[in-house]
Scaffold this active site. Structure first.
Site, short mmCIF file in Angstrom:
data_model
loop_
_atom_site.label_atom_id
_atom_site.label_comp_id
_atom_site.label_asym_id
_atom_site.label_seq_id
_atom_site.Cartn_x
_atom_site.Cartn_y
_atom_site.Cartn_z
N ASP A 1 -2.44 0.00 6.31
CA ASP A 1 -2.60 0.67 7.60
C ASP A 1 -3.99 1.26 7.79
O ASP A 1 -4.28 1.86 8.82
CB ASP A 1 -1.56 1.79 7.76
CG ASP A 1 -1.68 2.86 6.68
OD1 ASP A 1 -2.52 2.69 5.77
OD2 ASP A 1 -0.94 3.86 6.76
N THR B 1 0.68 4.58 0.77
CA THR B 1 0.75 5.44 1.94
C THR B 1 1.11 4.63 3.17
O THR B 1 0.45 3.64 3.50
CB THR B 1 -0.59 6.16 2.17
OG1 THR B 1 -0.95 6.85 0.98
CG2 THR B 1 -0.50 7.13 3.32
N ASP C 1 0.87 -1.17 0.00
CA ASP C 1 0.00 0.00 0.00
C ASP C 1 0.91 1.22 0.00
O ASP C 1 1.84 1.29 0.79
CB ASP C 1 -0.89 -0.01 1.24
CG ASP C 1 -1.79 1.20 1.31
OD1 ASP C 1 -2.44 1.48 0.30
OD2 ASP C 1 -1.81 1.84 2.37
#
Length: 774
Positions: free
Chosen positions: A528, A298, A296
């Site tokens: 996250d 970010t 991912d």
């Protein structure tokens, strides 16, 4: 949100005294009591105790020494696991979820076991609910109850609606009041029906347990048949008991399961010291087998510290006015994600009053608000405008190529999650992110280890590709915009052609992971946020940042406490060390098992006694298996995983077992018949030749040799010789300094290595090459 009066300290204490307090988060480790129970109450320990009692009846107390070895192994295992447990528990506290609670003294941050009945809590996007609750205030939230119902579609909730424990917010924020806590909460009252992800599966432990199951079926009937055979062939009861006991303890690969469990526990402890929390021990092994890593953007490639670069006015808007509109919109929406924080930090807050809010959703890629001035939305242009005008698309593409995340601010005719009506674009918002420190080195290492890196993000694919290229990820130019693919998507074709996936929805992330798994890959996924949860749960190995959402951390197998992805290198290496070393040393344990089973079957039909007594196996077990396997299992070994556990084991163990059986039959038939050696002498030579074969196998296992490994093999060989020189009587061994015996056993010792090599080469070409190993 309006202020609410929370519980007083007295009211909190009253509820605690009444048992209306929430339960703590479940421990990631077993309790000390469970560790003792699971290590002591095993099937093989029971067999050892029964055999020890039978040996006691013979009066040959020194033959009870095998029990000492078993007790020592178990004690070491208990000690190591408790030691590991304490380190992991300390690390768990650092990553444990906290919640905002309003009480009469003000807002407090507490752990979930400090929440009591009727507590007022503030929850926001990404929070997982630790209690059942009722919504007191909200501008609009959506809740994912998939861990309870199995259905991942977000459910809208408003004031007065009930929330169940175990669900989590995918958008918005709310003030809620706890209605059921602890044992009375929905999750605890229906714990058997809660649908959660399956625990991590260990191929290593599965294979070893399969071996144990087979031995469990074989060991008792085979031992009974051997005992009856010994009595039938005029052996005394004591001799029959000692021979049968020797055979049965030889079949038990004592310490193999223990060594595997302890190795995983020690690895978890080592990782905890490096600020990596392991939620499932087998996941350490799982990550070592990973060959596709989904990233991912970010929080993984980038630091997650977003900054507003600038606003681009459109449709004749003034920059000052646009600043006010964007600031007013984002503050009125009340989102608490990274983008919202980046905007509210630098833009003015005109303190608009929201009459309706549609909070940000990863599936929609936008959030909106209704205020006195009208309806305003902030989100991804591709998801708001259908289609994006060509000139605007070119402009956005240019900014994305430069590495900016491009959002837009628009005014709409309506404010509904399903229909915005006519949309008037007011401006573009350029957000910039920073590459994580050491990202280039980390990703280069993974790629050099044959782990394919795939970037999956909700952002514009051109922006994502730009950042991926700067981070050194190969194939960053192979990108696809998932928002343009429609409903009928061939995911199997996508995963074969592209490396960067932009504008991905949560469900699409999951489908991409499934496609890689269908292609035969072992997939790890990082994330996250709540938009990553479906993919984290589907992946073979989930990795979450401690700074991320509580929901993501609850799903993941690993939590990076410092939110530093570089720590994954330690996990990869720890996993490889465990698997490679256990694959090597497992063969040492199974040599004894294999030749014991074969000899038991053979000596059922032979007149002479079983070639070993229990105490005679102790030097072999300790010096050629127990001590060296402990040291070899802790050696650095970061080679790529072969995925052929049984082949690795059998290449060493099968030739050794064949050699042992062959030499013992030669000793019994030739030494006993031709040389007229007594049972004491033939059993002594059986121990000598068996130990020599096992030392050769140890030499094979220790490759590639270094000074330490060579010294270890040499030391074990020297100690084995000293047993015969100084401690022969203790281990029921006769003196080998007899020229008649020497004429017989010295030629056999000389042939051990050549014979082992010949058998190994023969099996390798004729048998191992034809068998399809898992």
């Amino acid at each position: 949100m309006a202020a609410q009066r929370g519980l007083t300290e007295k009211e909190v204490q009253q509820r605690i005294d009444a048992g209306q307090r929430n339960d703590p988060a479940p421990s990631l480790t077993r309790s000390v009591q469970q560790i003792f129970r699971d290590n002591l109450l095993t099937w093989f320990n029971l067999i050892n105790v029964i055999l020890g009692a039978l040996v006691l009846l013979t009066g040959s107390y020194k033959n009870e020494l095998f029990l000492g070895v078993a007790i020592f192994n178990t004690a070491i295992g208990i000690f190591q696991e408790i030691r590991s447990k304490r380190q992991i528990d300390k690390m768990s506290l650092l990553s444990e979820s906290t919640y905002k609670v309003i009480r009469s003294t003000g807002q407090q941050t507490v752990h979930q076991d400090q929440i009591v009945q009727d507590d007022i809590m503030i929850v926001s996007r990404g929070d997982q609910l630790p209690v059942d609750a009722r919504v007191l205030e909200t501008a609009g939230i959506e809740v994912d109850e998939s861990q309870i119902t199995g259905e991942a579609t977000p459910i809208s909730k408003t004031v007065g609606d009930n929330l169940v424990s175990g669900s989590f917010l995918v958008s918005g924020q709310a003030m809620i009041q706890a209605t059921h806590v602890g044992a009375k909460s929905f999750v605890n009252s229906l714990s058997d029906e809660v649908q959660s992800g399956e625990g991590a599966n260990s191929q290593l432990l599965t294979t070893i347990n399969r071996i144990i199951k087979i031995l469990t079926i074989v060991i008792v009937p085979l031992g009974a048949a051997l005992f009856i055979s010994r009595l039938y062939n005029d052996n005394s009861i004591s001799q029959a008991i000692l021979g049968t006991t020797a055979a049965m303890i030889g079949m038990i690969p004592e310490g193999l399961v223990l060594l595997t469990s302890v190795s995983l526990a020690v690895s978890a402890m080592n990782l905890a010291r490096r600020r990596v929390l392991v939620r499932e021990l087998p996941a350490i092994e799982g990550l070592a087998r990973v060959d596709v890593l989904g990233l991912d953007k970010t929080g993984t490639i980038t630091s997650g510290n977003l900054q507003l670069n600038r606003l681009i006015p459109l449709a004749g808007q003034q920059l000052e006015t646009l600043n006010t509109v964007v600031g007013g919109t984002i503050n009125a929406i009340g989102d608490d994600n990274e983008t919202a924080r980046a905007l509210t930090k630098v833009l003015p807050n005109p303190e608009w009053t929201a009459t309706k809010v549609v909070p940000f959703s990863s599936a929609r890629k936008w959030s909106g608000v209704t205020v006195d001035n009208g309806n305003f939305v902030i989100g991804a242009p591709e998801f708001l405008l259908h289609p994006v005008p060509a000139d605007l698309s070119k402009q956005i593409q240019g900014y994305a190529t430069d590495g900016f995340r491009v959002l837009c601010i628009a005014q709409t005719a309506r404010m509904s999650a399903d229909d915005l009506g006519e949309i008037k674009l007011l401006g573009l918002i350029l957000i910039q992110d920073e590459i994580r420190e050491n990202a280039l080195e980390t990703f280069t290492y993974f790629q050099n280890q044959d782990v394919a890196l795939k970037v999956i993000s909700g952002d514009n694919p051109t922006t994502v590709a730009n950042i991926a290229g700067r981070a050194g990820i190969k194939g960053a130019d192979k990108l696809v915009d998932m928002s343009n693919l429609g409903e009928d998507i061939d995911y199997d074709d996508l995963v074969a052609r592209y490396n960067v996936y932009g504008r991905v929805t949560p469900s699409q992330k999951k489908q991409l992971v499934m496609a890689w798994q269908r292609a035969g890959h072992t997939v790890a996924m990082t994330g996250d946020g709540v938009n990553d949860i479906l993919a984290l749960r589907q992946a073979d190995c989930g990795i979450a940042m401690a700074s991320g959402s509580e929901a993501a951390k609850s799903i993941a197998d690993f939590v990076l406490v410092n939110s530093n992805f570089d720590a994954m290198l330690n996990v990869l290496n720890e996993g490889r060390r465990v698997i490679n070393n256990i694959e090597r040393v497992a063969s040492l344990y199974l040599i004894k098992t294999m030749y014991s089973v074969a000899l038991s079957l053979i000596f059922i039909f032979m007149i002479s006694g079983y070639p070993f007594q229990p105490i005679q196996l102790t030097p072999i077990s300790v010096l050629t298996v127990g001590i060296p396997s402990f040291f070899l299992a802790l050696e650095p070994n970061y080679q790529r995983i072969t995925g052929q556990f049984m082949k690795q084991v059998m290449v060493i163990a099968a030739p050794a077992a064949i050699c042992v059986v062959t030499y013992i039959l030669v000793i019994d038939l030739v030494g006993g018949v031709q040389f007229k050696l007594s049972y004491a002498e033939t059993s002594t030579l059986s121990v000598l030749l068996t130990g020599a074969v096992c030392l050769v196998a140890l030499l094979m296992v220790a490759r590639p040799l270094n000074r330490f490994k060579f010294g270890l093999v040499l030391l074990m060989g020297g100690c084995f010789v000293l047993i015969f020189v100084f401690f022969g009587k203790l281990f029921s061994l006769t003196s080998i300094f007899n020229w008649q015996m020497a004429l017989f056993y010295l030629p056999l010792l000389v042939t051990v290595y050549p014979f082992y090599y010949l058998v190994q080469e023969s099996l390798g070409k004729r048998v191992f090459a034809r068998i399809k190993w898992r």
